[in-house]
Design a protein around this motif. Structure first.
Motif, PDB file in Angstrom:
ATOM      1  N   LEU A  25       1.204  -1.402   0.304  1.00 53.92           N
ATOM      2  CA  LEU A  25       0.292  -0.340   0.152  1.00 53.92           C
ATOM      3  C   LEU A  25       1.139   1.677  -0.156  1.00 53.92           C
ATOM      4  N   PRO A  26      -0.159   2.542  -0.197  1.00 58.59           N
ATOM      5  CA  PRO A  26       1.066   3.722  -0.638  1.00 58.59           C
ATOM      6  C   PRO A  26       1.296   3.849   1.356  1.00 58.59           C
ATOM      7  N   ALA A  27       2.203   4.645   1.716  1.00 58.96           N
ATOM      8  CA  ALA A  27       2.521   5.088   2.419  1.00 58.96           C
ATOM      9  C   ALA A  27       1.859   6.040   3.316  1.00 58.96           C
ATOM     10  N   ARG A  28       1.614   6.058   4.627  1.00 58.38           N
ATOM     11  CA  ARG A  28       0.850   7.192   5.036  1.00 58.38           C
ATOM     12  C   ARG A  28       1.847   8.538   4.903  1.00 58.38           C
ATOM     13  N   VAL A  29       0.799   9.487   4.644  1.00 55.44           N
ATOM     14  CA  VAL A  29       1.475  10.797   4.487  1.00 55.44           C
ATOM     15  C   VAL A  29       0.879  11.701   5.323  1.00 55.44           C
ATOM     16  N   GLN A  30       1.748  13.128   5.864  1.00 54.26           N
ATOM     17  CA  GLN A  30       1.324  14.776   5.587  1.00 54.26           C
ATOM     18  C   GLN A  30       1.569  15.467   5.287  1.00 54.26           C
ATOM     19  N   TYR A  31       0.765  16.619   5.204  1.00 49.40           N
ATOM     20  CA  TYR A  31       1.260  17.424   4.176  1.00 49.40           C
ATOM     21  C   TYR A  31       0.447  18.631   4.834  1.00 49.40           C
ATOM     22  N   TYR A  32       1.036  19.936   4.251  1.00 45.23           N
ATOM     23  CA  TYR A  32       0.200  21.670   4.768  1.00 45.23           C
ATOM     24  C   TYR A  32      -0.047  22.356   3.925  1.00 45.23           C
ATOM     25  N   LEU A  33      -0.749  22.116   3.235  1.00 46.36           N
ATOM     26  CA  LEU A  33      -1.735  23.394   2.502  1.00 46.36           C
ATOM     27  C   LEU A  33      -1.676  25.158   2.738  1.00 46.36           C
ATOM     28  N   PRO A  34      -1.520  25.903   2.402  1.00 43.84           N
ATOM     29  CA  PRO A  34      -1.355  27.350   2.479  1.00 43.84           C
ATOM     30  C   PRO A  34      -2.935  27.929   2.624  1.00 43.84           C
ATOM     31  N   ALA A  35      -3.799  28.427   2.877  1.00 40.74           N
ATOM     32  CA  ALA A  35      -5.037  28.718   2.543  1.00 40.74           C
ATOM     33  C   ALA A  35      -5.590  30.081   2.630  1.00 40.74           C
ATOM     34  N   VAL A  36      -6.847  30.095   2.912  1.00 40.05           N
ATOM     35  CA  VAL A  36      -6.562  31.956   3.625  1.00 40.05           C
ATOM     36  C   VAL A  36      -7.973  31.647   3.748  1.00 40.05           C
ATOM     37  N   ASP A  37      -8.381  32.202   5.111  1.00 41.01           N
ATOM     38  CA  ASP A  37      -9.351  32.384   5.805  1.00 41.01           C
ATOM     39  C   ASP A  37     -10.406  33.128   5.112  1.00 41.01           C
ATOM     40  N   SER A  38     -11.904  33.383   5.249  1.00 43.48           N
ATOM     41  CA  SER A  38     -12.660  34.509   4.464  1.00 43.48           C
ATOM     42  C   SER A  38     -12.528  35.536   5.310  1.00 43.48           C
ATOM     43  N   SER A  39     -12.167  35.807   6.608  1.00 42.75           N
ATOM     44  CA  SER A  39     -11.000  37.065   6.370  1.00 42.75           C
ATOM     45  C   SER A  39     -10.496  37.897   5.277  1.00 42.75           C
ATOM     46  N   GLY A  40      -9.195  36.796   4.711  1.00 41.45           N
ATOM     47  CA  GLY A  40      -8.529  37.262   4.183  1.00 41.45           C
ATOM     48  C   GLY A  40      -6.789  36.560   4.358  1.00 41.45           C
ATOM     49  N   GLU A  41      -6.950  36.317   6.071  1.00 38.04           N
ATOM     50  CA  GLU A  41      -5.677  35.644   6.609  1.00 38.04           C
ATOM     51  C   GLU A  41      -5.171  34.539   6.329  1.00 38.04           C
ATOM     52  N   GLY A  42      -4.015  34.870   5.803  1.00 40.11           N
ATOM     53  CA  GLY A  42      -3.414  33.382   5.332  1.00 40.11           C
ATOM     54  C   GLY A  42      -3.082  32.026   7.397  1.00 40.11           C
ATOM     55  N   LEU A  43      -3.639  31.411   6.801  1.00 41.10           N
ATOM     56  CA  LEU A  43      -3.172  29.340   7.819  1.00 41.10           C
ATOM     57  C   LEU A  43      -3.152  28.880   6.860  1.00 41.10           C
ATOM     58  N   ILE A  44      -2.430  27.427   7.375  1.00 40.73           N
ATOM     59  CA  ILE A  44      -1.760  26.560   6.762  1.00 40.73           C
ATOM     60  C   ILE A  44      -2.461  24.734   7.421  1.00 40.73           C
ATOM     61  N   LEU A  45      -2.980  24.943   6.426  1.00 41.83           N
ATOM     62  CA  LEU A  45      -4.458  23.514   6.289  1.00 41.83           C
ATOM     63  C   LEU A  45      -3.742  22.315   6.724  1.00 41.83           C
TER      64      LEU A  45
END
Length: 244
Positions: free
Chosen positions: A70-90
């Motif tokens: 099976l493929p390996a379990r993996v975690q990554y981090y996605l740059p995003a922007v919330d409804s107020s325009g502030e950046g966050l990492i999900l």
């Protein structure tokens, strides 16, 4: 492939590979995989998405029966922007198990919008095409970890590049680094298409401790956020070479 009216006297001449080929053809003809979101609570344990899947890279049933890895379990981090325009990492995590092509999304306090469903499906197709590896006989569980208890709407296709990186890393059994993040849409040719809110995403990447934010060619790379380098790349292949 033998016709439906083949007689018993013809069967002994079939090789093992002929039999496997016929079974695979039959399975593929029945698996015109579902597209879209099946019924289920968005705030519940998980929603089931169907995947369109091509024949390319399909493993033989003999390989699967022999215990394909099976493929390996993996975690990554996605740059995003919330409804107020502030950046966050999900954070997003992919976990794989034996299955039949299902894609489960653990959502928690998250709304999964149609464009994210589309990004997940297309990222899966792109990752298998780029690696030449198959997800046949596999179920995928994707968990998005929202930053707080408020409901977060997951929309926009700018996560498609990051989702593709995570899936390719899984199939290659690699771990993507926390220090390099990416935002962008991937078209059918693997070209990265421009997205918005680069400065907000760069600030979020810096706060998270990332050293580099990879953006599509054509996005402004002259964004200045101290401590983070914004790098333009043309394609998802270029991005993978830089990240993995």
């Amino acid at each position: 492939m033998a016709s439906d009216d083949s007689t018993a006297t013809q069967l002994p001449s079939d090789s093992e590979s002929d039999v496997i080929s016929r079974i695979e053809d039959g399975l593929l003809s029945r698996r015109g995989f579902l597209v879209g979101l099946a019924t289920g609570s968005v705030g519940g344990a998980g929603a089931v998405l169907g995947l369109t899947r091509s024949d390319e890279g399909f493993q033989s049933l003999a390989t699967l029966a022999g215990g394909a890895t099976l493929p390996a379990r993996v975690q990554y981090y996605l740059p995003a922007v919330d409804s107020s325009g502030e950046g966050l990492i999900l954070p997003v995590e992919f976990v794989f198990s034996k299955g039949d092509g299902e894609l489960f999304v653990d959502v928690g306090d998250v709304e999964v919008r149609h464009d994210l469903q589309l990004a997940l499906r297309e990222a899966t197709e792109t990752a298998t095409r780029l690696t030449g590896r198959s997800l046949a006989g596999t179920a995928i569980r994707v968990t998005f970890d929202p930053p707080d208890s408020d409901v977060l709407a997951l929309g926009g296709k700018s996560w498609e590049a990051g989702l593709t990186v995570a899936l390719v890393a899984s199939l290659r059994r690699q771990s993507p680094p926390r220090t390099k993040q990416i935002t962008g849409i991937v078209n059918d040719e693997g070209v990265l298409l421009p997205v918005g809110e680069i400065e907000a995403k760069a600030r979020a990447a810096r706060a998270f401790g990332a050293a580099e934010l990879i953006v599509p060619e054509g996005n402004p790379s002259d964004v200045t956020v101290h401590g983070v380098r914004v790098v333009e790349v043309a394609s998802i292949r270029d991005a993978l070479d830089r990240i993995l």
